[in-house]
Design an enzyme around this catalytic site. Structure first.
Site, PDB file in Angstrom:
ATOM      1  N   HIS A 113      42.418  46.600  37.629  1.00 27.65           N
ATOM      2  CA  HIS A 113      42.224  45.813  36.444  1.00 27.65           C
ATOM      3  C   HIS A 113      42.919  44.310  35.993  1.00 27.65           C
ATOM      4  CE1 HIS A 113      41.885  48.420  33.659  1.00 27.65           C
ATOM      5  NE2 HIS A 113      41.946  47.636  32.529  1.00 27.65           N
ATOM      6  N   ASP A 143      41.591  52.321  41.080  1.00 25.88           N
ATOM      7  CA  ASP A 143      41.945  51.264  39.918  1.00 25.88           C
ATOM      8  C   ASP A 143      43.688  51.320  39.803  1.00 25.88           C
ATOM      9  OD1 ASP A 143      41.777  49.378  38.272  1.00 25.88           O
ATOM     10  OD2 ASP A 143      41.057  50.040  36.173  1.00 25.88           O
ATOM     11  N   SER A 217      46.004  50.024  29.590  1.00 25.28           N
ATOM     12  CA  SER A 217      46.158  49.595  30.599  1.00 25.28           C
ATOM     13  C   SER A 217      46.594  49.024  31.629  1.00 25.28           C
ATOM     14  CB  SER A 217      44.655  49.032  31.171  1.00 25.28           C
ATOM     15  OG  SER A 217      43.556  48.889  30.229  1.00 25.28           O
TER      16      SER A 217
END
Length: 472
Positions: A113, A143, A217
């Site tokens: 992402h 992911d 992230s």
């Protein structure tokens, strides 16, 4: 000084000396790692990732030649108006994230992402250099994404650890780019393992209280030895604090290897549909605990059926790994190499058995096999059952024209609490297939108050599922 006092003083001194000389208990010897040394050593392996997406301006719809004169007048008027306006320019949308270098060649691991849909990926190193990144492959389900950088030199890289050996309470350290603040270091402990947060089919997160925020992230979660044991992925914020979640690095290892080789991921396929094993269901199957994955259906000609697995079997171990929760099974199957012969330990009719299954390849979009009103009324469990007819099947929207269907569920009954709904077709009751009301009533007549009743149902959406309840 009195003799008594002297003896008392000697006794106290002796006890202190003895206490100091004894080894400390293990919990008292635990000290926090040297975060200064760790951050100095590991910061060069962490990178900041900046992505750019080119957003095209919305296009004005074409004027239709159809319509009346009134419509054409306004279309032509506003058409000329917009044509005379300055043309909108493409908009550049930027976002920030984190990654870490996993080898000297410059391969960078991050979240999918972080780079998904990016037209441009720029990777900034700790020494200030900014290099263009090339997306080598992504794994949307986990992911994860693999990015390659190159400047003709070797890069410092982080060593991947063993997340299976991680224990709750261990010290961990995160390095990332929260809110654009480059190379921020935070520390905490492992709060839990095996967390399922509903982000995908292979949820298995490490939970930590180390501060993780937007921009972290894709960054690494290090253990006290300086090895990566997780990839920071998600946060749940609120109440003045946040909870961070990281993908265990052992799950990512297989993905990284495949992305490097082919740019895509191939997963294993077993060919079963399973459900969690409740205490009631476990007891009805003659099991001592509710650990395991209960098979509710088996795909025809799939690996499981070919090997001999059946609906009602409870998988206890897969390839040497214990199945404590049903959600663990798809994760283990997914990372199993295609074609590998795997030993499966399962319970059938209360007895442990084992067999070998040859894992097949999971195809895109493929799922496990999906085969789960005057009638009999059971006050014992709170349902009304009716034999199916073509007319009734058509009315409730199912294909079957034979068997029994639940036409009513009593509010507050054991059946309602267990999740039985109207329109469900009864395939089994306590292991027996009731083809008609007579057989269904015959099974019910043997059930006493407090007995476990197990139903195998085919739901209106086509799914097959066991439910367990106690008779009243």
């Amino acid at each position: 000084m009195s003799t008594a006092f002297q003896w008392s003083l000697r006794l106290v001194i002796g006890m202190v000396v003895l206490a100091v000389s004894l080894p400390l208990p293990s919990f008292a010897r635990v000290i926090s790692p040297d975060f200064v040394e760790l951050s100095t050593k590991l910061t060069p392996t962490v990178v900041n990732i900046r992505t750019v997406k080119n957003i095209k301006p919305a296009q004005r719809s074409q004027r239709s030649p159809q319509g009346n004169q009134h419509d054409k007048f306004f279309e032509e008027f506003f058409g000329r108006f917009f044509d005379e306006m300055p043309q909108q320019r493409p908009r550049r949308e930027q976002s920030l994230g984190t990654g870490f270098i996993i080898d000297a060649e410059g391969y960078v691991l991050t979240n999918n992402h972080v780079v998904s849909g990016a037209d441009e990926v720029m990777v900034k190193l700790a020494d200030g250099r900014e290099l263009k990144g090339e997306i080598k492959g992504v794994d949307e389900k986990l992911d994860l994404a693999l990015v390659k950088i190159n400047d003709g030199k070797t890069f410092p890289f982080a060593e991947l650890g063993d997340s299976d050996a991680l224990q709750v309470g261990e010290w961990v350290m995160a390095i990332g780019n929260p809110f654009g603040l480059a190379h921020t270091v935070t520390a905490g402990i492992v709060s839990a393992k095996g967390r399922v947060i509903g982000s995908g089919p292979y949820d298995d997160f490490i939970q930590t209280d180390a501060s993780i925020n937007p921009g972290n992230s894709g960054g690494p979660l290090f253990n006290a030895s300086g090895k990566v044991i997780g990839i920071n992925t998600a946060i749940i914020a609120g109440g003045g604090g946040g909870i961070g979640f990281a993908i265990p690095v052992n799950i990512a290892k297989a993905t990284v290897s495949q992305l490097r080789q082919s740019g895509k991921v191939t997963r294993g396929y077993l060919g079963v549909r399973f459900q969690p094993l409740t205490p009631e269901l476990a007891k009805s199957f003659g099991l001592e605990s509710d650990k395991g994955a209960l098979i509710s259906s088996v795909e025809k000609e799939g690996p499981a059926e070919k090997a001999g697995l059946k609906a009602g079997d409870v998988i206890l171990e897969f390839d040497g790994k214990a199945i404590n929760e049903g959600s663990e099974l798809p994760r283990y199957v997914a990372v199993t190499p295609v074609g590998k012969k795997v030993k499966v330990l399962f319970a059938r009719d209360g007895k442990r058995q084992s067999l070998n299954v040859v894992i097949a390849k999971l195809k895109d979009g493929e799922q496990a096999a999906v085969d789960g009103d005057g009638g009999a009324e059971s006050d014992k469990i709170g349902i009304t059952v009716q034999e199916l007819t073509r007319e009734l099947a058509g009315r409730i929207g199912i294909r079957e024209a034979k068997g029994l269907v639940v036409t009513q569920v009593t509010p507050g009954s054991p059946a309602e609490e267990a999740g039985v709904t109207t329109g469900a077709v009864i395939i089994e009751i306590n292991g027996q297939r009731p083809d008609n009301l007579q057989k269904f009533n015959a099974v019910l007549s043997t059930i006493k108050k407090g007995d476990i009743v197990r139903l195998l149902l085919r739901r209106s959406d086509g799914s097959i599922q066991y439910v367990g309840m106690r008779a009243e």
